[in-house]
Design a protein around this motif. Structure first.
Motif, short mmCIF file in Angstrom:
data_model
loop_
_atom_site.label_atom_id
_atom_site.label_comp_id
_atom_site.label_asym_id
_atom_site.label_seq_id
_atom_site.Cartn_x
_atom_site.Cartn_y
_atom_site.Cartn_z
N TRP A 247 33.07 46.14 39.60
CA TRP A 247 33.24 44.84 38.96
C TRP A 247 32.35 43.81 39.64
CZ3 TRP A 247 36.32 44.39 34.68
CH2 TRP A 247 37.14 45.48 34.40
N GLY A 248 31.62 43.09 38.82
CA GLY A 248 30.76 42.03 39.35
C GLY A 248 30.79 40.84 38.41
N THR A 249 30.20 39.74 38.84
CA THR A 249 30.09 38.58 37.95
C THR A 249 28.62 38.21 37.82
OG1 THR A 249 30.09 36.85 39.64
CG2 THR A 249 32.24 37.68 38.96
N ASP A 250 28.35 37.36 36.86
CA ASP A 250 26.97 36.90 36.68
C ASP A 250 26.76 35.59 37.46
OD1 ASP A 250 28.62 35.30 35.18
OD2 ASP A 250 27.56 35.58 33.28
N GLN A 292 25.00 40.69 42.52
CA GLN A 292 24.02 41.60 41.92
C GLN A 292 23.12 42.24 42.98
OE1 GLN A 292 24.76 38.44 41.05
NE2 GLN A 292 24.10 37.95 38.96
N VAL A 308 28.33 49.37 36.34
CA VAL A 308 28.71 47.97 36.57
C VAL A 308 29.36 47.34 35.34
CG1 VAL A 308 27.91 45.70 37.32
CG2 VAL A 308 26.79 47.75 38.18
N THR A 310 30.21 43.77 34.21
CA THR A 310 29.98 42.37 34.57
C THR A 310 30.97 41.47 33.84
OG1 THR A 310 27.62 42.80 34.90
CG2 THR A 310 28.27 40.51 34.63
#
Length: 398
Positions: A247-250, A292, A308, A310
């Motif tokens: 899990w990631g964010t922009d 990222q 990933v 996002t």
């Protein structure tokens, strides 16, 4: 000899609301101060506590603690050795490294842990003494401080419990007790930029605690931290190796992660030097990274692509607003408030040149994220290779 503490030590810190900047606190607290979250707030009686009012979003908060923090003379007795320390939060990511470092450097280490079904046996195995107490129960604290010179406070509440129970009320009780019992030094770990983000409850409480500790008159050192490299293993490295979702964010937020072993080493250098008394230090890693960039580094070192997922910043913000509608998810919403910080163009970092000079530390000796993750992946991939080689052996012995 029975140790009797002043009755006011059982008093807990509370949050109180006020409707404007000119509000006077009705409490007779020895220590009281206020922070403005928003001037446009409804009138709420100053004695209304956070636990009884759920409509506390965007209100002015006063972190106040009733009860004196004046020193109490508890009679002369045996002198306390400067090597006698109590580590609070000793089972956590940072706490266990503090314990290891302290033991390696010859300190007598006592660890305050909550009574629980799975005892912290590893701390005893290392050579530390373990005492049971609970910061949310102030009456359990005094006995753990007898014969202690220095408290190192790495504690923070568990995710499932209200933030203010341990991180505010518990810390107020601990600091008051430390003052009354003549503790010689208190090391408090806080969060970098906590003074700039009152909208995040934990950061606001950390800042309140910094001020409370400062006003208590206890000899202390406050150390603000940016982020732990150790936390990235479970968040990114393991899921990539196991081909699970990452899990990631922009978000463009950058964090200068630091190895908790380096944090522990620098902490003890500061602790031994009297010139750091009353100082506020910030420890940051050599470079600030976006989510990222961390994922890309893990992919390169693992030799495989990450799966990933996002999560857009807007979704995180919406989720937080949504959870506010449900009373029972208030603490979830408080923790999601971190998304307000982690979705801004913030850099959780600080220049370290001056700090290194003051501590007498060479910047080259501070572990970089590349080196830390490279060591991790090298060891793990070697172990995986060995396991595969063993599984291919056909000799079976009964």
């Amino acid at each position: 000899m029975a140790l009797r503490l002043p009755t006011q030590l059982a008093t807990r810190g509370t949050f109180h609301h006020h409707h404007n900047n000119n509000s006077k606190s009705t409490t007779t607290a020895a220590l009281s101060w206020r922070r403005t979250l928003s001037p446009d707030t409804p009138l709420i009686h100053s004695s209304t506590s956070l636990t009884t009012k759920k409509s506390y979003v965007q209100q002015m908060v006063t972190c106040s603690a009733s009860g004196s923090t004046q020193a109490v003379n508890l009679a002369p007795g045996t002198p306390v050795r400067p090597t006698s320390i109590l580590v609070v939060g000793s089972t956590g990511t940072l706490g266990r490294q503090i314990v290891r470092r302290a033991l390696d450097e010859g300190y007598d280490v006592r660890c305050l842990v909550r009574p629980r079904p799975a005892p912290a046996d590893f701390l005893r195995d290392w050579g530390a003494t373990v005492v049971n107490a609970d910061l949310s129960k102030p009456e359990t604290i005094p006995a753990t401080l007898v014969g202690i010179h220095t408290i190192i406070d790495c504690a923070t509440g568990r995710p499932e419990e209200p933030i203010k129970t341990v991180d505010w009320e518990g810390k107020v009780a601990l600091i008051q007790c430390a003052k009354a019992m003549g503790i010689q030094k208190y090391v408090f770990f806080s969060i970098h930029n906590c003074d700039k983000h009152p909208e995040v409850p934990l950061m606001e409480i950390k800042y309140c605690t910094e001020k409370f500790l400062q006003d208590s008159g206890l000899p202390h050192i406050t150390i603000r931290l940016c982020g732990f490299m150790q936390g990235l293993i479970g968040q990114y490295a393991v899921p990539i190796l196991e081909e699970k979702s990452v899990w990631g964010t922009d978000a463009p937020t950058r964090i200068a992660y630091m190895d908790t072993q380096d944090i522990a080493r620098l902490t003890f250098i500061a602790l031994r030097n009297e010139k750091f008394n009353g100082k506020l230090l910030t420890f940051a890693g050599p470079r600030a990274w976006t989510t990222q960039e961390v994922i890309a580094l893990c992919e390169r070192l693992a030799g495989q692509d990450a799966n990933v997922t996002t999560v857009p910043v807007t979704i995180l913000r919406f989720t937080r607003q949504l959870t506010r509608f449900f009373e029972w998810t208030n603490d979830v919403a408080d923790r999601l408030a971190f998304s307000e910080v982690l979705t801004s163009d913030t850099v959780f970092s600080a220049p370290m040149t001056e700090t290194y000079e003051l501590l007498g530390v060479d910047a080259k000796d501070i572990v970089s994220l590349e080196k830390y993750l490279q060591d991790y992946f090298t060891n793990i991939l070697k172990k995986l290779k060995d396991i595969k080689a063993q599984s291919k052996q056909t000799d079976i012995i009964f």
